[in-house]
Design an enzyme around this catalytic site. Sequence first.
Site: not given
Ligand code: GDP
Ligand code: IMO
Ligand code: MG
Length: 448
Positions: A34, A62
């Site tokens: 994340d 994502h």
């Molecule tokens: P990913 O799994 O790595 O793609 O990340 P996620 O989408 O799960 O979580 C990142 C969150 O942070 C999302 O809600 C994005 O919209 C938000 N985000 C990403 N970059 C920024 C930033 O620079 N500033 C802020 N405030 N939010 C961001």
């Molecule tokens: P993105 O791509 C955050 C974590 C789960 C759990 C562990 C195992 O959005 O960054 P699983 O269901 O994969 O067997 O869970 O891994 N986990 C993540 N945490 N972001 C993710 O993906 C994750 N994918 C798996 O929360 O602790």
């Molecule tokens: Mg994510």
Amino acid sequence: CFITKTYNFEHFKKRSRNDAGNKVTVVLGAQWGDEGKGKVVDLLATEADFVCRCQGGNNAGHTVVVDGKEYDFHLLPSGIINPKSVSLIGNGVVIHLPGLFEEGDKNEKKGLKGWEKRLIVSDRAHLVFDFHQVVDGLQETERQAQEGKNIGTTKKGIGPAYSSKASRTGLRVCDLLGDFKDFSARFKNLVRQYQSMYPSLTVDVEDQLKKLKEYSERLRPMVRDGVYYMYEALHGPPKKILVEGANAALLDIDFGTYPFVTSSNCTVGGACTGLGIPPLNIGDVFGVAKAYTTRVGIGAFPTEQLNAVGELLQTRGHEVGVTTGRKRRCGWLDLVIVRYAHMINGFTAIALTKLDILDVLDEIKVGVAYKLNGKRIPHFPANMDVLQKVEVEYETFPGWKTDTSAARKWNDLPAKAQNYIRFIENHIGVPIKWVGVGKSRECMIQMF
Ligand code: GDP
Ligand code: IMO
Ligand code: MG
């Protein structure tokens, strides 16, 4: 008496240097997930010809914000938004077909058009079945009962599907599209295997097979031999190819905080094995790191802040899981883990996201080293009991107490924020190429 033969290696040397083909750019999570990989991929995807997923499944979440509209992707590569690029789901990904189509249809309602025509799926990718997801839940219950703790998985069936793959009883896309009678027999065997392990597991086999047959027809036009498809993409005319990592280094099955990890390689090797491409074709490797640290699920988290700071980061950063809706645990930026991620991935640059979330803090800490029994340790501990015990050494920085969300270039940032960024860059030893100051595409400061 030796018979010597002269080989002419010139031809091979020439091929390996000059005909290596296009390079792929890889985007990887440098923490516990994340970090904002979706946003970085979206930014790069505006110029990409191909955007590929190489591992994980719909455990990933994502988020991409374009023109004020928020999309979340789980199995679809985030580049699917770009109507000019092709998205590919590689052999290393595990695919839950109902999840894939549900995700596509949901995003279609938000305005994502023509995604089925732009998606290619490798015939070698393994399938996640509904019962894998049920088993994921049963295993979590079992862990809780036996060990008093679970992993906190997403319950998307990822662990059980990769287990089926490793134990060679899994079923792949090519099996589903092949002889359905044969597929049905193997599916029934797989169900029986899981039922012998989990007697409470009930599966309506005929109903499942009927649905899978329907999905297979919708999937068929998208399926290709992934290896050959990538080979052509690498060796045809110049192409921009992007790999979107899912999950992150500290969740990697080999290098993460085992057993509190996911079941695939989320580090750079996963790009080669999950797409069938040679290491020679790996170009830039961009690590994505948040300006602080978060983690979903259970496991050691040395810089976690179970206090007002952690709460502030959680609420200001809207730190709620995209896939499960769980609150993310929050803490200070841990540079020990980012450096560890760099040792494995060899990042060529870093995207530092969510700097804006720190705007209101009086002071900001950064974890720079771990100590055990008062002594600094040079490595990242493999053993979770040890990791639970480390003492974190912090550097403290004054907060800039200024809204950075409107900054679009380096000079727009307050000097104290610049100082914070430069410190991170020097400590990791990798240039920071982007700094994120907001959710949307334009909120990314490009440094070079
Ligand atoms: P990913 O799994 O790595 O793609 O990340 P996620 O989408 O799960 O979580 C990142 C969150 O942070 C999302 O809600 C994005 O919209 C938000 N985000 C990403 N970059 C920024 C930033 O620079 N500033 C802020 N405030 N939010 C961001
Ligand atoms: P993105 O791509 C955050 C974590 C789960 C759990 C562990 C195992 O959005 O960054 P699983 O269901 O994969 O067997 O869970 O891994 N986990 C993540 N945490 N972001 C993710 O993906 C994750 N994918 C798996 O929360 O602790
Ligand atoms: Mg994510």
